[in-house]
Design an enzyme around this catalytic site. Structure first.
Site, PDB file in Angstrom:
ATOM      1  N   SER A 218       0.828  -1.191   0.000  1.00 46.90           N
ATOM      2  CA  SER A 218       0.000   0.000   0.000  1.00 46.90           C
ATOM      3  C   SER A 218       0.872   1.254   0.000  1.00 46.90           C
ATOM      4  O   SER A 218       1.796   1.371  -0.813  1.00 46.90           O
ATOM      5  CB  SER A 218      -0.946  -0.042   1.207  1.00 46.90           C
ATOM      6  OG  SER A 218      -1.919   0.978   1.138  1.00 46.90           O
ATOM      7  N   ASP A 281      -8.045  -4.098  -7.285  1.00 47.98           N
ATOM      8  CA  ASP A 281      -7.417  -3.232  -6.290  1.00 47.98           C
ATOM      9  C   ASP A 281      -7.397  -1.806  -6.828  1.00 47.98           C
ATOM     10  O   ASP A 281      -6.774  -1.534  -7.860  1.00 47.98           O
ATOM     11  CB  ASP A 281      -5.994  -3.715  -5.985  1.00 47.98           C
ATOM     12  CG  ASP A 281      -5.306  -2.891  -4.902  1.00 47.98           C
ATOM     13  OD1 ASP A 281      -5.921  -1.933  -4.393  1.00 47.98           O
ATOM     14  OD2 ASP A 281      -4.152  -3.214  -4.558  1.00 47.98           O
ATOM     15  N   HIS A 376      -7.453  -4.916  -2.099  1.00 48.56           N
ATOM     16  CA  HIS A 376      -6.213  -4.210  -1.780  1.00 48.56           C
ATOM     17  C   HIS A 376      -5.397  -4.946  -0.733  1.00 48.56           C
ATOM     18  O   HIS A 376      -4.196  -4.729  -0.627  1.00 48.56           O
ATOM     19  CB  HIS A 376      -6.531  -2.797  -1.297  1.00 48.56           C
ATOM     20  CG  HIS A 376      -5.310  -1.979  -1.002  1.00 48.56           C
ATOM     21  ND1 HIS A 376      -4.278  -1.834  -1.908  1.00 48.56           N
ATOM     22  CD2 HIS A 376      -4.932  -1.278   0.116  1.00 48.56           C
ATOM     23  CE1 HIS A 376      -3.332  -1.073  -1.373  1.00 48.56           C
ATOM     24  NE2 HIS A 376      -3.703  -0.741  -0.159  1.00 48.56           N
TER      25      HIS A 376
END
Length: 407
Positions: A218, A281, A376
Site C-alpha cells: 500500500s 485493487d 487491496h
C-alpha cells in the site's frame, strides 16, 4: 550497350519491388532498440518468492500494534522465519505522512538478505485523502544527508518553503528533469530515512554479501519506491517488491525509475523491481492520471479476484501501463445507487469528502470502495492484521504448492 542493358534491368527490378508510393513494400523500419517480445509466464521460483515476501510484509503490521521483539518474535508470522534476526523497528506516528516497518537480516535456511519492510497506512480514510495531494518538484539524492533531522515533524516539513523542500530532497548531481512527486509520500520517506539509514549502513558493512531487499504494501510501497531510488544512487543495488503500490509521480519520474531498474532491452521478468498489482485493487490506479500521476514498469499482475492465486493466475506486464494488467479500467463516474455504498463511506469516515451536492466521485471504473478492505489486502494472503497466522481468513489455508508437484 551492355552497360545500358544493365541499368534498364536494375530500373525494372526496382519498380517491381516497390509499391505505388515508390517505397520498397517489404522494407522494415530501422529501430534503434527493437522491443523484446514479452513472456508473460511467471516462473515457479518468482511465484514462491512473491508469496514469501507477502508474508514478510504482513509482519510489518505488528509495528505500531503489538510490536516485534528480538530475536524475531511477534504475534503474527514471525515463527515462520526461524533464520530471521531483527535489527530494528521504526514508527514515525499516526499522521497522514506516517511510516513504520522493520529491518531484519535473514540467515540460513532463508536466502541471505537485508530486509526492509514498509507497512501500509493506518486507515482507509487516510489512504483516500492523502492520495489527493498535489504533486511537488522532485530532485534526486544526493544532497540531503546534512539537512534531514529526526526532530522535524511531517507538519513542519509541509510548511517549509519550496526551496527548502527542493534542497532537502537532493542536489543536482543526478538530474531528474521536470519530475514531480507526491508530497505526502516524499515526506514519509524523508521521515523514514533518518530513522533507518544508520542501521542499514551498519548492516551492509557487516553483511556485504547479503542482498538488500525492500518490500512494501500500500502506501508502504510508495515509500519503498522512493527509498529504492536513493539506495540505487548509493550503489546498494536494492531488490524491490511492492504490493498495491499507488502512483507516486509524473511521467518523467517514472522514466527516471525505469532507466535505473529496467535498462533498455532488458527482459522485464528479470527486473530488480517488481510492482505487484491485483485485479480490482483501486490503489495502484491512484492518484488519478488526470492529476498528473503515472505508473512505472515492473508490474506483475494477479488476475484471480479471490484468494488463493496459482502460478497460472499471475503474469508479467509490459511497459509502464500495460492495458492487459491493472490499467485495463478507464476513468469514469461512480454514483451510489443504494444504501450499501453510503454505509461503506460512513464506515471508512469518508462522508466529509463526498460531494453532497452531486453525490459523485470521478474515479477509475474498477475502483470499488469496499475493495480497499478486500482486493487491496489480498496479495497471496489477506494482509494487514497482526494476529497468529495472520488474518483469520487465512487460517484454513496452507502455503501454495507447486502445481507440478501434485503429480
Amino acid at each position: 550497350m551492355l552497360r545500358s542493358y544493365f541499368f534498364t534491368l536494375c530500373h525494372y527490378l526496382l519498380l517491381f519491388s516497390t509499391g505505388a508510393n515508390g517505397l520498397p513494400t517489404s522494407q522494415v523500419p530501422i529501430i534503434a532498440h527493437p522491443p523484446l517480445s514479452l513472456n508473460r509466464t511467471v516462473s515457479n521460483e518468482l511465484f514462491y518468492e512473491l508469496e514469501e515476501l507477502a508474508r514478510i510484509v504482513d509482519i510489518s503490521y505488528c509495528v505500531g500494534t503489538t510490536g516485534i521483539q528480538k530475536p524475531f518474535l511477534c504475534a503474527s508470522r514471525c515463527q515462520e522465519f526461524p533464520g530471521f534476526e531483527l535489527v530494528t523497528t521504526w514508527n514515525t506516528g499516526p499522521l497522514l505522512a506516517d511510516s513504520c516497518g522493520y529491518i531484519a537480516v535473514s540467515h540460513f535456511p532463508s536466502p541471505k538478505r537485508i530486509l526492509v519492510a514498509f507497512r501500509g497506512t493506518y486507515s482507509v480514510a487516510n489512504t483516500i485523502i492523502d492520495l489527493s495531494t498535489i504533486p511537488q518538484e522532485y530532485a534526486p539524492y544526493p544532497g540531503d544527508e546534512d539537512v534531514d533531522t529526526p526532530s522535524e515533524s511531517s507538519v513542519d516539513l509541509l510548511w517549509k518553503p519550496r526551496q527548502y523542500v527542493r534542497r532537502m530532497t537532493g542536489a543536482a548531481k543526478d538530474k531528474c528533469d521536470n519530475c514531480t512527486v507526491h508530497l505526502g509520500f516524499m515526506t514519509s520517506w524523508r521521515q523514514t530515512r533518518v530513522e533507518i539509514l544508520p542501521y542499514l549502513e551498519e548492516a551492509i558493512r557487516k553483511y556485504p554479501d547479503y542482498q538488500l531487499t525492500l518490500v512494501g504494501h500500500s502506501l508502504g510501497g510508495a515509500v519503498a519506491a522512493l527509498a529504492s531510488l536513493e539506495f540505487k544512487t548509493r550503489g546498494w543495488n536494492p531488490r524491490v517488491t511492492t504490493f498495491g503500490e499507488p502512483r507516486i509521480g509524473n511521467q518523467p519520474l517514472m522514466k527516471y525509475m525505469d532507466d535505473r531498474f529496467l535498462p533498455a532491452n532488458e527482459d522485464e521478468s528479470a527486473a530488480m523491481y517488481r510492482r505487484v498489482t491485483h485485479v480490482d485493487d483501486p490503489v495502484p490506479l491512484l492518484p488519478l492520471e488526470e492529476w498528473g500521476y503515472r505508473m512505472h514498469a515492473g508490474e506483475v499482475f494477479i488476475t484471480k479476484p479471490e484468494l488463493s492465486p496459482l502460478v497460472s493466475d499471475i503474469q508479467h506486464c509490459q511497459g509502464d501501463e500495460d492495458p492487459q494488467c491493472i490499467t485495463s479500467g478507464d476513468s469514469t463516474t461512480m454514483v451510489p445507487t443504494d444504501d450499501e455504498t453510503s454505509s461503506w463511506l460512513e464506515h471508512a469516515n469518508l462522508t466529509e469528502i463526498w460531494n453532497d451536492g452531486t453525490r459523485v466521485l470521478t474515479i477509475p471504473a474498477r475502483y470499488k470502495l469496499w475493495q480497499l478492505f478486500f482486493a487491496h489486502r489480498d496479495y497471496f494472503w489477506r494482509l494487514g492484521l497482526c494476529i497468529p497466522g495472520g488474518d483469520p481468513w487465512d487460517w484454513y489455508r496452507d502455503y501454495p504448492h507447486n502445481e507440478t508437484d501434485e503429480f
